[in-house]
Design an enzyme around this catalytic site. Structure first.
Site, PDB file in Angstrom:
ATOM      1  N   HIS A 320      12.979 -10.739   1.995  1.00 33.12           N
ATOM      2  CA  HIS A 320      12.533 -10.368   0.658  1.00 33.12           C
ATOM      3  C   HIS A 320      13.379  -9.188   0.184  1.00 33.12           C
ATOM      4  O   HIS A 320      13.582  -8.234   0.938  1.00 33.12           O
ATOM      5  CB  HIS A 320      11.049  -9.982   0.712  1.00 33.12           C
ATOM      6  N   ARG A 340       9.227  -6.963 -10.306  1.00 37.60           N
ATOM      7  CA  ARG A 340      10.422  -7.366 -11.067  1.00 37.60           C
ATOM      8  C   ARG A 340      10.032  -8.348 -12.163  1.00 37.60           C
ATOM      9  O   ARG A 340      10.574  -8.313 -13.268  1.00 37.60           O
ATOM     10  CB  ARG A 340      11.469  -7.988 -10.129  1.00 37.60           C
TER      11      ARG A 340
END
Ligand SMILES: Cc1cc2nc3c(=O)[nH]c(=O)nc-3n(C[C@H](O)[C@H](O)[C@H](O)COP(=O)(O)OP(=O)(O)OC[C@H]3O[C@@H](n4cnc5c(N)ncnc54)[C@H](O)[C@@H]3O)c2cc1C
Length: 541
Positions: A320, A340
């Site tokens: 990740h 994000r």
């Protein structure tokens, strides 16, 4: 006072200075060829040391992730001759192995379909990756979206290595799963008018991730566990499966469990078995930190492989892009992609962006590694480690002043404990191991190649290809958890178990000997060993 030392404040100043410019800055997605180049140069799966050939079993001759191969080529922790298979401790229709979201969903549906079910798990029910999940679950529930779009995104994100019939099941069941969870009492984030909130995640072309703040897994596990206890489905805790049982007709017919407290073995006879043991993170592929819970040690892969199940895409590990790098106590912990998806940007030590934040995880992780390791643009911590910034204050700037507290309560609180106010300061991040993309190959009904053996969730392979999209795993565990429960119950109705055997374990051990393969490891591992090497030496003497 900030939780960042003065040495890191200089770079935060630069990040603040460039924020107005970055707010208007568009960074296009990478063209195919450039993305491939970036992946080959920086993604950890492409390192020469990442994978190794496995010398026996169904995937013989193929390269799989190295730390898994070491376990596949280890001896069983069970001496088959020392177990009395005539003494049956539990006799059930369906045995579910694993007490995370996939396992509990499977147990519920198996019971609903008339089976006598038992669930066994290694730690406590709920101690799992599921309960740690943050961002949410993907499903095409909005009018501007469709399962077909979801299908295309999942296929592309998986680099076209997913099984298409399996993705089709995934995306078509998805809206139903959201309704099912709501029906169980799950409190999803909603707008004031009651509509479900949906967010972007990398690689999804539509907003389709449904969340319960950044504590989605906790909320899902809460309602599932309640439901299972209300329905009085029998459960065993601290009793991992250490081998599968077969019968003399070649069907999977139960498992041997180990009581971790008393060290006793239990023989469980079952007409069908559902494997839902989760992932591999605690093996620390490529020596990365991990987001995974303590029990993620690939046990299901090992015992299924010994019994003859083939693995798919087990050369592909997901890192990740945004694992915590500072404070050091939080090393590797997940900072959800929803940050994000809601406007947080990635920024290097000079205050510059370098990638579109909504590229898929493999691409963003590779860009982060390039920024630090090749371009020298990382921010150095007092521990000597390096990372890049995730500019979280942008979430409130782009949304409203309360958005971080409302949607990312867990992150605000966790960093607050270390004096970092993520509403005003960025988070230092670095890639962290997060997910095993492949696993035991399944078909759209969660059936493996062994009759009577089903697999659901992170332990299974074929759904996610070689790169999973955000939100697609919580979806995967419920779609194939439910499907496996239904199918296993149906299968159980039709069958009689033959004579139980552990011949496959004896033969596997024998093959290892013939090949001259021996190491000190026994598998399945059950728990990671974090003892320092020097202390290990003393303890072993
Ligand atoms: C921090 C974090 C955040 C995440 N956020 C998201 C997200 O927002 N959205 C998303 O889609 N995905 C997310 N994921 C991924 C997703 O949560 C997991 O992939 C998924 O929940 C796995 O579910 P599972 O049931 O397959 O395995 P798990 O939930 O890990 O459960 C496996 C269970 O099996 C047990 N077990 C293991 N070995 C044995 C054995 N030998 N015998 C018996 N039991 C055994 C374990 O103890 C555990 O209870 C996240 C993962 C992590 C770690």
């Amino acid at each position: 006072m900030s939780g960042y030392p003065a040495s890191m404040q200089e770079s935060i100043k630069k990040l603040n200075e460039t924020r107005d410019f970055r707010l208007k800055q568009e960074i296009p997605r990478l063209p195919f060829a450039e993305r491939e180049k970036l992946l080959h140069a920086h993604h950890p799966d492409y390192r020469a040391s990442a994978n190794a050939e496995v010398h026996l079993g169904p995937n013989k001759g193929q390269k799989l992730t190295l730390k898994l191969v070491q376990l596949l080529e280890a001896k069983s922790r069970l001496d088959p001759d020392k177990v009395d298979l005539n003494k049956i401790d539990y006799d059930v229709d369906v045995l579910v192995i694993g007490g995370g979201g996939g396992g509990v969903a499977a147990a519920l549906l198996a019971q609903e379909n008339g089976a006598k079910v038992m669930l066994t798990t290694k730690l406590r029910v709920g101690d799992s990756n599921t309960i740690m999940a943050e961002g949410g679950i993907a499903a095409a529930t909005k009018e501007i979206d469709s399962p077909e779009r979801h299908f295309m995104d999942t296929l592309g994100g998986g680099r076209f290595k997913n099984k298409r019939d399996v993705i089709s099941a995934l995306v078509h069941d998805a809206p139903l799963i959201v309704e099912w969870l709501k029906g169980l009492g799950c409190m999803f984030d909603t707008h004031p008018n009651g509509d479900l909130v949906v967010s972007f995640a990398g690689g999804h072309q539509r907003k389709r991730v449904h969340s319960c703040k950044d504590l989605s897994g906790m909320e899902f596990m809460r309602v599932l566990r309640d439901e299972m206890y209300n329905r009085q489905i029998p459960t065993l805790e601290f009793s991992p499966a250490i081998e599968l049982l077969m019968d003399d007709q070649g069907n999977c017919s139960g498992a041997i469990l180990l009581n971790m407290e008393t060290k006793q073995y239990y023989v469980v006879r079952a007409k069908a078995v559902i494997l839902a043991t989760g992932g591999i993170g605690r093996l620390h592929p490529n020596d990365f930190a991990t987001t995974n819970h303590y029990g993620a040690t690939a046990d299901g892969l090992v015992i299924a492989y010994r019994a003859g199940a083939n693995l798919l895409n087990m050369e592909a590990i997901q890192y990740h892009p945004t694992g915590a790098m500072w404070p050091h106590q939080m090393l590797g912990q997940l900072i959800t992609e929803a940050c994000r998806g809601n406007g947080a940007q990635l920024v290097n030590k000079n205050g510059e962006r370098y990638i579109n934040e909504l590229e898929t995880r493999d691409t963003v992780s590779s860009a982060n590694l390039r920024e630090v390791q090749e371009r020298g643009n990382g921010i150095i911590t007092p521990m000597g480690t390096q990372g890049v910034w995730l500019d979280t204050p942008l979430i409130n700037i782009r949304g409203d002043a309360g958005k971080l507290d409302r949607m990312f309560a867990g992150i605000v609180r966790r960093f607050g404990e270390y004096g970092i106010d993520v509403r005003k300061e960025p988070i230092l991040i670095f890639p962290t191991q997060h997910y095993q993309n492949g696993g035991v190959e399944i078909d759209p009904y969660a059936q493996t190649c062994i009759p009577g053996l089903y697999a659901a969730g992170e332990v299974s392979g074929g759904v996610q290809g070689i790169n999973r999209l955000g939100g697609n795993s919580l979806l995967d565990i419920f779609v194939f958890g439910r499907r496996s429960g239904t199918r296993a119950a149906e299968f159980a109705k039709k069958r009689k178990v033959g004579k139980l055997t552990l011949k496959h374990v004896t033969e596997y051990n024998h093959q290892l000997e013939q090949l001259g393969i021996s190491n000190d490891v026994e598998s399945p591992l059950l728990l990671p060993n974090y003892m320092r090497e020097d202390i290990k030496q003393v303890t072993l003497k």
